[in-house]
Design an enzyme around this catalytic site. Structure first.
Site, mmCIF file in Angstrom:
data_model
loop_
_atom_site.group_PDB
_atom_site.id
_atom_site.type_symbol
_atom_site.label_atom_id
_atom_site.label_comp_id
_atom_site.label_asym_id
_atom_site.label_seq_id
_atom_site.Cartn_x
_atom_site.Cartn_y
_atom_site.Cartn_z
ATOM 1 N N HIS A 65 0.821 -1.209 0.000
ATOM 2 C CA HIS A 65 0.000 0.000 0.000
ATOM 3 C C HIS A 65 0.860 1.267 0.000
ATOM 4 O O HIS A 65 0.340 2.362 -0.214
ATOM 5 C CB HIS A 65 -0.919 -0.011 1.227
ATOM 6 C CG HIS A 65 -2.305 0.487 0.957
ATOM 7 N ND1 HIS A 65 -2.879 0.499 -0.301
ATOM 8 C CD2 HIS A 65 -3.248 1.019 1.787
ATOM 9 C CE1 HIS A 65 -4.109 0.983 -0.228
ATOM 10 N NE2 HIS A 65 -4.351 1.322 1.015
ATOM 11 N N PHE A 87 -2.377 9.371 6.842
ATOM 12 C CA PHE A 87 -2.831 8.020 6.586
ATOM 13 C C PHE A 87 -3.633 8.037 5.288
ATOM 14 O O PHE A 87 -4.189 9.051 4.867
ATOM 15 C CB PHE A 87 -3.634 7.428 7.743
ATOM 16 C CG PHE A 87 -2.773 7.087 8.933
ATOM 17 C CD1 PHE A 87 -1.851 6.061 8.879
ATOM 18 C CD2 PHE A 87 -2.872 7.828 10.110
ATOM 19 C CE1 PHE A 87 -1.046 5.761 9.961
ATOM 20 C CE2 PHE A 87 -2.072 7.530 11.195
ATOM 21 C CZ PHE A 87 -1.151 6.502 11.122
ATOM 22 N N ASN A 89 -9.047 4.009 -1.517
ATOM 23 C CA ASN A 89 -9.523 5.001 -0.556
ATOM 24 C C ASN A 89 -8.711 6.297 -0.565
ATOM 25 O O ASN A 89 -9.242 7.372 -0.287
ATOM 26 C CB ASN A 89 -9.546 4.410 0.848
ATOM 27 C CG ASN A 89 -10.651 3.399 1.031
ATOM 28 O OD1 ASN A 89 -11.702 3.503 0.403
ATOM 29 N ND2 ASN A 89 -10.429 2.403 1.874
#
Length: 272
Positions: free
Chosen positions: A96, A141, A189
């Site tokens: 990721h 994040f 996301n």
């Protein structure tokens, strides 16, 4: 100029505006006198935007132009290159975070230090060829990446066509690249957050790096948070070199030539 903002903390971060910054020079290409510099440093509420100073732009004032050659093309507009990932040591080297890894590779290749904390990101400013660039790694994040990216775009008034976002893609084979001029979030996301921060606009280029899908019954979340093994890291080194070249072509020669380069890589690999 002294500015104050917060980065995921109640402790404010103070920043003095760097007048030698490629971004400041490109967006404010006129020269400040010594007295004006002192005024702006001593009075942090002084704003360039609110100033009534309206200097005349000349070739001499531009940081990238050569006054001797008036026929030379105008300076390139700055680019924002964003890599997506999660902050923290436990996420280093995971699938990721391949966006962070690609930006780190670009930074190393171009001699740009990405170590300034601002706009909820680690940023670095420099040049690729004669094009001023800002490299950014949001520290919010993944799911809140738009808080940082949206603020950078808004503050520097960067055209969306000159914002490149680099991120991992489950739907691409491992270590493959795909360059697109625009598009949706595709279930990612981080990209979803960025599009939301831009009020739904999807019109910015993106470089997708394939991480493949998990085999068997492995959960997708666990898969994207797993680190790369040794063989995968070796394959990615080649991918990063391709990505660095694709970014250089994009900034210096345009999207079409860069996309052709990326697609030609696929064609060569299919012939092997």
């Amino acid at each position: 100029m002294m500015m104050m903002m917060k980065l995921n903390s109640s402790i404010p971060i103070f920043r003095f505006l760097n007048f030698n910054s490629p971004f400041i020079k490109s967006y404010c290409p006129f020269k400040f006198s010594a007295a004006t510099r002192r005024t702006m440093t001593q009075f942090p509420n002084f704003s360039i935007k609110n100033s009534k100073i309206s200097p005349t732009h000349t070739a001499e004032d531009s940081p990238l132009s050569e006054p001797e050659n008036k026929s030379q093309s105008p300076p390139h507009k700055p680019w924002l290159i964003v890599g997506l990932g999660n902050r923290g040591k436990k996420f280093n080297g995971t699938r990721h975070n391949v966006g962070f890894m690609m930006v780190d590779a670009i930074a190393e290749a171009e001699g740009i230090s990405v170590n300034t904390a601002n706009f909820k990101a680690l940023i670095g400013e420099g040049f690729i060829g004669n094009v001023p660039v800002m490299l950014a790694e949001p520290q919010t994040f993944m799911n809140a990446s738009g808080e940082s990216v949206g603020a950078l775009i808004s503050y520097y008034k960067i055209p969306l066509k000159q914002v490149l976002v680099i991120f991992d893609d489950l739907d691409l084979p491992f270590a493959k690249l795909r360059l697109l001029p625009k598009g949706g979030h595709g279930g990612h996301n981080g990209m979803r957050s960025i599009i939301d921060s831009l009020k739904g606009s999807r019109d910015f280029p993106r470089l997708r790096i394939g991480i493949g899908r998990p085999q068997g019954r492995m959960d997708t979340i666990n898969y994207v948070l797993r680190p790369f093994d040794k063989q995968e890291r070796e394959e990615l080194e080649f991918t990063f070199q391709q990505g660095i070249e694709a970014v250089r072509i994009l900034l210096l020669e345009g999207f079409d030539k860069s996309a052709t380069f990326v697609n030609s890589i696929k064609a060569i690999e299919q012939l092997r």
